[in-house]
Scaffold this motif. Structure first.
Motif, PDB file in Angstrom:
ATOM      1  N   ILE A  99     -11.194  27.470 -25.709  1.00  0.00           N
ATOM      2  CA  ILE A  99     -10.683  27.178 -27.049  1.00  0.00           C
ATOM      3  C   ILE A  99     -10.563  25.668 -27.209  1.00  0.00           C
ATOM      4  O   ILE A  99     -10.085  24.973 -26.308  1.00  0.00           O
ATOM      5  N   LEU A 100     -11.038  25.161 -28.327  1.00  0.00           N
ATOM      6  CA  LEU A 100     -10.952  23.733 -28.637  1.00  0.00           C
ATOM      7  C   LEU A 100      -9.635  23.459 -29.357  1.00  0.00           C
ATOM      8  O   LEU A 100      -9.298  24.150 -30.320  1.00  0.00           O
ATOM      9  N   VAL A 101      -8.909  22.452 -28.887  1.00  0.00           N
ATOM     10  CA  VAL A 101      -7.610  22.118 -29.471  1.00  0.00           C
ATOM     11  C   VAL A 101      -7.552  20.620 -29.754  1.00  0.00           C
ATOM     12  O   VAL A 101      -7.786  19.807 -28.853  1.00  0.00           O
ATOM     13  N   SER A 102      -7.243  20.270 -30.983  1.00  0.00           N
ATOM     14  CA  SER A 102      -7.115  18.858 -31.336  1.00  0.00           C
ATOM     15  C   SER A 102      -5.943  18.234 -30.592  1.00  0.00           C
ATOM     16  O   SER A 102      -4.860  18.817 -30.491  1.00  0.00           O
ATOM     17  N   SER A 103      -6.141  17.025 -30.082  1.00  0.00           N
ATOM     18  CA  SER A 103      -5.058  16.331 -29.370  1.00  0.00           C
ATOM     19  C   SER A 103      -3.958  15.881 -30.327  1.00  0.00           C
ATOM     20  O   SER A 103      -2.887  15.440 -29.888  1.00  0.00           O
ATOM     21  N   THR A 104      -4.214  15.997 -31.630  1.00  0.00           N
ATOM     22  CA  THR A 104      -3.186  15.658 -32.616  1.00  0.00           C
ATOM     23  C   THR A 104      -2.400  16.885 -33.061  1.00  0.00           C
ATOM     24  O   THR A 104      -1.625  16.812 -34.010  1.00  0.00           O
ATOM     25  N   LEU A 105      -2.607  18.023 -32.362  1.00  0.00           N
ATOM     26  CA  LEU A 105      -1.694  19.145 -32.511  1.00  0.00           C
ATOM     27  C   LEU A 105      -0.377  18.733 -31.850  1.00  0.00           C
ATOM     28  O   LEU A 105      -0.375  18.026 -30.836  1.00  0.00           O
ATOM     29  N   HIS A 106       0.742  19.173 -32.398  1.00  0.00           N
ATOM     30  CA  HIS A 106       2.057  18.791 -31.874  1.00  0.00           C
ATOM     31  C   HIS A 106       2.087  18.918 -30.342  1.00  0.00           C
ATOM     32  O   HIS A 106       1.716  19.960 -29.789  1.00  0.00           O
ATOM     33  N   PRO A 107       2.502  17.875 -29.606  1.00  0.00           N
ATOM     34  CA  PRO A 107       2.514  17.924 -28.131  1.00  0.00           C
ATOM     35  C   PRO A 107       3.304  19.101 -27.559  1.00  0.00           C
ATOM     36  O   PRO A 107       2.891  19.696 -26.565  1.00  0.00           O
ATOM     37  N   ILE A 125     -11.309  27.008 -32.669  1.00  0.00           N
ATOM     38  CA  ILE A 125     -10.880  25.616 -32.711  1.00  0.00           C
ATOM     39  C   ILE A 125      -9.554  25.559 -33.466  1.00  0.00           C
ATOM     40  O   ILE A 125      -9.369  26.229 -34.488  1.00  0.00           O
ATOM     41  N   ILE A 126      -8.598  24.771 -32.928  1.00  0.00           N
ATOM     42  CA  ILE A 126      -7.281  24.613 -33.557  1.00  0.00           C
ATOM     43  C   ILE A 126      -7.108  23.171 -34.003  1.00  0.00           C
ATOM     44  O   ILE A 126      -7.318  22.238 -33.229  1.00  0.00           O
ATOM     45  N   VAL A 127      -6.704  23.003 -35.257  1.00  0.00           N
ATOM     46  CA  VAL A 127      -6.414  21.675 -35.785  1.00  0.00           C
ATOM     47  C   VAL A 127      -5.127  21.763 -36.597  1.00  0.00           C
ATOM     48  O   VAL A 127      -4.823  22.801 -37.192  1.00  0.00           O
ATOM     49  N   GLN A 128      -4.348  20.706 -36.593  1.00  0.00           N
ATOM     50  CA  GLN A 128      -3.113  20.649 -37.376  1.00  0.00           C
ATOM     51  C   GLN A 128      -3.292  19.686 -38.541  1.00  0.00           C
ATOM     52  O   GLN A 128      -3.872  18.620 -38.384  1.00  0.00           O
ATOM     53  N   SER A 129      -2.788  20.093 -39.723  1.00  0.00           N
ATOM     54  CA  SER A 129      -2.873  19.204 -40.887  1.00  0.00           C
ATOM     55  C   SER A 129      -1.694  19.442 -41.825  1.00  0.00           C
ATOM     56  O   SER A 129      -1.448  20.594 -42.216  1.00  0.00           O
ATOM     57  N   GLY A 156      -2.888  24.685 -38.037  1.00  0.00           N
ATOM     58  CA  GLY A 156      -1.441  24.635 -37.845  1.00  0.00           C
ATOM     59  C   GLY A 156      -0.782  23.700 -38.847  1.00  0.00           C
ATOM     60  O   GLY A 156      -1.389  22.716 -39.278  1.00  0.00           O
ATOM     61  N   VAL A 157       0.437  24.018 -39.221  1.00  0.00           N
ATOM     62  CA  VAL A 157       1.205  23.200 -40.176  1.00  0.00           C
ATOM     63  C   VAL A 157       2.614  23.021 -39.612  1.00  0.00           C
ATOM     64  O   VAL A 157       3.316  24.007 -39.387  1.00  0.00           O
ATOM     65  N   SER A 158       3.027  21.768 -39.381  1.00  0.00           N
ATOM     66  CA  SER A 158       4.389  21.548 -38.879  1.00  0.00           C
ATOM     67  C   SER A 158       5.339  21.136 -39.997  1.00  0.00           C
ATOM     68  O   SER A 158       6.530  21.422 -39.932  1.00  0.00           O
ATOM     69  N   GLU A 159       4.834  20.467 -41.024  1.00  0.00           N
ATOM     70  CA  GLU A 159       5.654  20.087 -42.181  1.00  0.00           C
ATOM     71  C   GLU A 159       5.281  21.003 -43.339  1.00  0.00           C
ATOM     72  O   GLU A 159       4.344  20.761 -44.095  1.00  0.00           O
ATOM     73  N   ALA A 160       6.046  22.102 -43.474  1.00  0.00           N
ATOM     74  CA  ALA A 160       5.704  23.142 -44.450  1.00  0.00           C
ATOM     75  C   ALA A 160       5.797  22.663 -45.897  1.00  0.00           C
ATOM     76  O   ALA A 160       5.130  23.220 -46.776  1.00  0.00           O
TER      77      ALA A 160
END
Length: 448
Positions: free
Chosen positions: A156-164, A208-212, A239-243
């Motif tokens: 699985i590909l994961v962006s390094s800018t996904l929450h640590p 692939i996982i990306v956060q935005s 993924g979304v951390s700031e809803a």
């Protein structure tokens, strides 16, 4: 080992030890290394009467600083919560019920869950949502496992800018599934580097996982990531951390996302020293059978009246363990209730107005900060209510000076990204007035 609160008699204890095939309680804890075992009683104060205990805690509380202003987000955001959220969610009818094991007797609870699911589906642009998850971190892991069940594969590909923290949780859950996590670095503009992703993807890759907005506050180009995923025949997870950003930005579902997950703490939940928070997950309807947790649905009874049921319950405590999609998920019913009250109080226009207010506050602060000599905005991509600043001088003394002045100046990033020394992630929301922002920026200028 004696414990005055332990309810079992000596006879009970001996019986249990005999059943276990051991002779003493010390032997029971033999797996714990000797150096970590307590050799003497805990140094606890003597018992206190209620009046003295309240005074004791009041004295302790005076050590807290209540005048400090946080400019920290990074997955836990300081937002104003309307008083109606506290009032309604504190009613006994909402506060005391447990999970709806007998749906026909839990119509109010099921209706709230159904409305919550509808709100999440609308905000993410997806077709179906579950009743909620623990938090954004476990929602990340559940989404990855869901994608694995759908597509199979080994990578699985994961962006390094996904929450640590989310990435760490993902590693914990996937390590026993023989799934390889391949982290994709970010470009100079703070967005995912799809050229590097191109070199990592192969026929064994399933998603692939990306956060935005990503961990740097940068808004990703989801169309580019979606095109990449579709071109490689892999699932696209967002993924979304700031809803609050969902009130303004185009929903991930409209970019072709297969699964959308994240943290909904911003919807009416206080920071509370880290929890409880509220994870969410939504997907295309074709994947609903692989969704973890439970889903509430709307129906009619035999008299034709509207009612609610548990449409799907794929937890291991509801069905056979080997058939379950998850053994760790549950729904955060009360937290989901607060999010539902919050969103329905604001309404569609109110949420959009709030999101615009967050954007304008952060933009105003960014423009003022970038004028200070010795500081630069680290990434030039569009951002929402967070952005990264880089200092020419060492960050630690600057950070400490600002704290003395009553400000928490963001989150230092070097612990999570070694190439971001002397950089901090700043967050600005509706709680930060123009006067507060001006004072904060002025102090930064004086110190730098």
């Amino acid at each position: 080992m004696k414990n005055i609160y332990f309810p079992s008699s000596e006879k009970d204890v001996k019986g249990m030890l005999s059943e276990l095939g051991i002779s003493s309680e010390d032997e029971l804890f033999s797996s714990i290394p000797e150096e970590f075992r307590l050799k003497k009683p805990l140094e606890l104060p003597p018992p206190m009467d209620e009046l003295s205990l309240f005074k004791h805690f009041k004295d302790i509380s005076k050590k807290n600083r209540i005048d400090i202003i946080p400019f920290v987000g990074a997955g836990a955001y300081p937002h104003y919560i309307p008083s109606v959220v506290d009032y309604l969610s504190s009613r006994g009818e909402f506060l005391t019920p447990y999970t709806p094991y007998q749906p026909e007797l839990s119509q109010g609870t099921l209706q709230v869950i159904f409305e919550y699911q509808t709100l999440v589906s609308n905000l993410t642009g997806m077709e179906v949502s579950n009743a909620s998850l623990y938090d954004g971190a476990t929602a990340t892991a559940e989404s990855a496992l869901m994608a694995w069940r759908i597509k199979n594969g080994e990578k699985i590909l994961v962006s390094s800018t996904l929450h640590p923290f989310w990435r760490e949780t993902l590693k914990t859950y996937l390590k026993n599934f023989s799934i390889e996590i391949l982290e994709i670095p970010y470009r100079d503009d703070g967005r995912i580097d799809l050229d590097k992703a191109e070199k990592l993807v192969d026929e064994k890759t399933f998603a692939i996982i990306v956060q935005s907005p990503n961990f740097f506050g940068v808004i990703e180009n989801l169309k580019e990531v979606s095109d990449f995923a579709k071109g490689k025949n892999i699932l696209f997870l967002v993924g979304v951390s700031e809803a609050i950003s969902l009130g303004l930005l185009k929903p991930p579902g409209e970019f072709g996302a297969d699964i959308v997950f994240g943290e909904a703490q911003s919807f009416g939940l206080p920071l509370s020293f880290g929890g409880p928070y509220l994870g969410f997950i939504s997907s295309k309807m074709e994947f609903v059978r692989q969704m973890p947790g439970r889903i509430a649905g709307e129906t009619v009874d035999r008299n034709g009246k509207r009612g609610f049921v548990l449409t799907l319950s794929t937890r291991e405590q509801h069905i056979r363990r080997e058939k379950a999609t998850s053994n760790i998920c549950t729904n955060q019913a009360w937290c989901a209730l607060r999010a539902t009250i919050y969103l329905e109080t604001l309404g569609r226009k109110g949420l959009m107005k709030l999101a615009k207010l967050n954007l304008s506050k952060a933009t105003y602060a960014k423009k003022k900060i970038e004028k200070i000599k010795g500081i630069k905005i680290r990434f030039n991509s569009p951002t929402f209510n967070e952005f990264v600043v880089e200092f020419e001088k060492p960050l630690e003394p600057i950070y400490e000076r600002l704290e003395e002045e009553g400000f928490i100046a963001g989150l230092p990033l070097s612990k999570y990204y070694k190439d971001l020394r002397n950089s901090a992630l700043l967050c600005f929301t509706e709680i930060h007035s123009k006067e507060i922002i001006d004072r904060f920026v002025e102090k930064i200028g004086e110190i730098v």
